[in-house]
Design an enzyme around this catalytic site. Structure first.
Site, PDB file in Angstrom:
ATOM      1  N   LYS A  47      71.333 129.370  27.645  1.00 22.25           N
ATOM      2  CA  LYS A  47      70.312 129.715  26.632  1.00 22.25           C
ATOM      3  C   LYS A  47      70.049 128.528  25.707  1.00 22.25           C
ATOM      4  O   LYS A  47      68.902 128.176  25.445  1.00 22.25           O
ATOM      5  CB  LYS A  47      70.804 130.908  25.801  1.00 22.25           C
ATOM      6  CG  LYS A  47      69.989 131.151  24.542  1.00 22.25           C
ATOM      7  CD  LYS A  47      70.483 132.341  23.740  1.00 22.25           C
ATOM      8  CE  LYS A  47      71.636 132.088  22.812  1.00 22.25           C
ATOM      9  NZ  LYS A  47      71.287 131.432  21.523  1.00 22.25           N
ATOM     10  N   ASN A  48      71.126 127.918  25.213  1.00 18.59           N
ATOM     11  CA  ASN A  48      70.958 126.888  24.189  1.00 18.59           C
ATOM     12  C   ASN A  48      70.523 125.540  24.759  1.00 18.59           C
ATOM     13  O   ASN A  48      70.322 124.588  24.001  1.00 18.59           O
ATOM     14  CB  ASN A  48      72.233 126.770  23.341  1.00 18.59           C
ATOM     15  CG  ASN A  48      72.407 128.004  22.461  1.00 18.59           C
ATOM     16  OD1 ASN A  48      71.477 128.810  22.320  1.00 18.59           O
ATOM     17  ND2 ASN A  48      73.593 128.171  21.883  1.00 18.59           N
ATOM     18  N   CYS A  98      70.517 134.759   7.841  1.00 19.08           N
ATOM     19  CA  CYS A  98      70.979 135.093   9.186  1.00 19.08           C
ATOM     20  C   CYS A  98      72.304 135.832   9.048  1.00 19.08           C
ATOM     21  O   CYS A  98      73.048 135.600   8.101  1.00 19.08           O
ATOM     22  CB  CYS A  98      71.161 133.785   9.945  1.00 19.08           C
ATOM     23  SG  CYS A  98      71.925 133.944  11.541  1.00 19.08           S
ATOM     24  N   ASP A 148      80.734 129.730  19.070  1.00 23.68           N
ATOM     25  CA  ASP A 148      80.126 130.762  19.921  1.00 23.68           C
ATOM     26  C   ASP A 148      81.145 131.457  20.828  1.00 23.68           C
ATOM     27  O   ASP A 148      80.786 132.386  21.553  1.00 23.68           O
ATOM     28  CB  ASP A 148      78.995 130.155  20.775  1.00 23.68           C
ATOM     29  CG  ASP A 148      77.798 129.750  19.930  1.00 23.68           C
ATOM     30  OD1 ASP A 148      77.707 130.203  18.779  1.00 23.68           O
ATOM     31  OD2 ASP A 148      76.951 128.984  20.437  1.00 23.68           O
ATOM     32  N   ARG A 172      69.901 139.092  23.674  1.00 26.69           N
ATOM     33  CA  ARG A 172      69.352 137.789  23.265  1.00 26.69           C
ATOM     34  C   ARG A 172      69.975 136.668  24.084  1.00 26.69           C
ATOM     35  O   ARG A 172      69.333 135.651  24.311  1.00 26.69           O
ATOM     36  CB  ARG A 172      69.669 137.525  21.791  1.00 26.69           C
ATOM     37  CG  ARG A 172      68.889 138.385  20.847  1.00 26.69           C
ATOM     38  CD  ARG A 172      69.108 137.918  19.441  1.00 26.69           C
ATOM     39  NE  ARG A 172      68.801 136.486  19.353  1.00 26.69           N
ATOM     40  CZ  ARG A 172      69.057 135.743  18.304  1.00 26.69           C
ATOM     41  NH1 ARG A 172      69.622 136.257  17.243  1.00 26.69           N
ATOM     42  NH2 ARG A 172      68.743 134.457  18.294  1.00 26.69           N
TER      43      ARG A 172
END
Ligand code: EPU
Length: 429
Positions: free
Chosen positions: A22-23, A117, A316, A408
């Site tokens: 994803k990143n 956030c 993460d 996500r």
């Protein structure tokens, strides 16, 4: 409203393939805005909500996008509308990645300022400071960052602290700038390397990615190109923990082992065996290879973990390793140094019987004999993975709500776990 229901106690076994990172995919898609001509064909694009968001963002600007499973074709030749609206930015902070490319190619951008956030304040002052050093004029009006520039100018930029998307934004700004840019104290994450390799294929001149100093000499024009996104190191790390916590024995068919940095050594210190099943080179962080993971000993070890920028232990993976440590005898101390509020999963893990005490940015985890299934709520993406891992090991049923956080960043997570033997399903209430 969707929930994930897990019944704990199954040992996972078999093979799993992780998706594209994803990143990496997010900055690569943003970087296609830099191409004045040609089509960018991206392979290994994961099927995620964040990817949908960035595609909507680019489509709204006028990019022509064709999507097939795992593939994207993007032509940015016709982009005219240099805006990133609040409705999209509020759902994904990484939308800020369009700021550098828009200013570099069009000399203008209107990008909603990301708000707060769940995991911390997450300011973008370093992105803005760097762009200003390159000659951009930046103002904030009505909640939007309004950027204007002639051709950006190369600059010597030293980051006060390591920022991943900040480094990426300035790399993308510098590739079309006049002259040479030095990015010092740059982030060294493998996703930065993936972006540099992609930008070079588009025609950019970059060296030093993966080190603290990245040197970029601007060129006049970039073109679309074909590229394959690297495998997701955080998804791979999450499956490694899944094998460990379930006392399973699994093979990840394409783990980017050399990109996992501090994760592999910590899991080995805990007592997991992480065995490469193909030739493995530390110099190739973008490559996925088959890797087998199982417990090396029945007596897993408690230990301390401190999150750090790459190659340290990634924030993460903090929720996932914490979940594993809740079931290991002894005391483990987890320090979160990257984000100030990334312990929301603790309160849900406590509801499942974990013994965790939070003191500021430190969590003290005392291993318990067992976790017990409970209704829990995901607070952010990685927390959701941590809670599902807890459910795999817990007695009875865990029902996790707010599944949109999981979607996500993990594609088909429950289906992959199910194939490995987990008793897990998604329900809609
Ligand atoms: N920071 C500033 N000013 C800035 C930029 C960052 O103070 O201008 C601070 C942040 O508040 C934070 C620290 O610097 O305390 C590091 O933040 P960084 O900028 O590196 O984070 P990011 O680029 O916003 C990326 C990932 C995150 C990951 C972090 C850290 C993407 C799209 N996101 O965020 O991924 O946690 O780096 O590695 O690459 C996730 O995938 O779940 C996720 C949150």
């Amino acid at each position: 409203m969707e929930s994930i229901v897990v019944k704990g106690g199954r040992k996972l076994s078999g093979e799993v393939t992780v998706g594209g990172a994803k990143n990496s995919a997010l900055p690569l898609i943003a970087a296609t805005l830099l191409a004045e001509s040609g089509v960018s064909r991206l392979e290994n694009i994961p099927d995620l909500r964040d990817i949908n968001t960035i595609i909507r963002l680019l489509a709204g600007m006028g990019a022509a996008i064709t999507r097939a499973p795992g593939r994207l074709e993007i032509s940015s030749a016709e982009v005219t509308d240099c805006q990133a609206p609040y409705e999209l930015v509020k759902t994904m902070r990484a939308s800020i990645l369009v700021l550098g490319p828009l200013l570099a190619r069009f000399g203008k951008a209107r990008v909603s300022l990301p708000g707060g956030c769940a995991i911390g304040a997450r300011p973008i002052n370093l992105h803005i400071k760097g762009l200003e050093q390159m000659g951009a004029k930046i103002e904030v009006e009505h909640g939007y960052i309004i950027g204007r520039a002639g051709r950006l100018k190369g600059a010597d930029i030293s980051f006060d602290l390591t920022t991943v998307t900040g480094t990426e934004n300035l790399m993308m700004a510098a590739v079309l700038a006049e002259g040479t840019t030095h990015l010092r104290n740059a982030a060294r994450e493998p996703e930065i390397i993936d972006l540099a390799v992609f930008l070079r294929k588009m025609g950019a001149q970059i060296e030093g990615e993966g080190s603290h100093t990245i040197i970029i000499t601007g060129v006049d024009k970039l073109n679309g190109c074909d590229y394959q996104v690297m495998p997701d190191r955080i998804e791979a790390g999450t499956f490694m923990v899944a094998a460990g916590i379930s006392d399973g024995d699994i093979v990840i068919k394409n783990a980017p082992l050399a990109a996992l940095g501090g994760v592999v050594s910590k899991l080995q210190d805990i007592g997991l065996e992480i065995e490469p099943l193909a030739e493995f080179s530390e110099d190739k962080p973008l490559n996925g290879i088959p890797v087998r993971i199982r417990r090396q000993t029945s007596d897993l070890q408690a230990l301390d973990v401190k999150t750090m920028p790459y190659p340290g232990f990634p924030t993460d993976m903090q929720a996932q390793i914490m979940t594993l440590l809740t079931l290991i005898k002894g005391t483990s101390v987890i320090s979160e140094t990257i984000f100030e509020n990334r312990f929301m999963h603790v309160f849900e893990l406590q509801r499942m019987g974990a013994d965790i005490e939070v003191d500021g940015r430190t969590a003290i985890v005392r291993g318990v004999e067992k976790l017990s299934g409970a209704p829990v709520m995901a607070s952010d993406l990685r927390a959701s993975a941590g809670l599902i891992l807890a459910g795999l090991a817990a007695e009875g049923e865990t029902v996790m709500s707010r599944v949109y956080h999981l979607d996500r960043g993990y594609s088909g997570f429950e289906n992959k776990l199910k194939k490995l033997g987990a008793d897990i399903k998604r329900i809609t209430e």
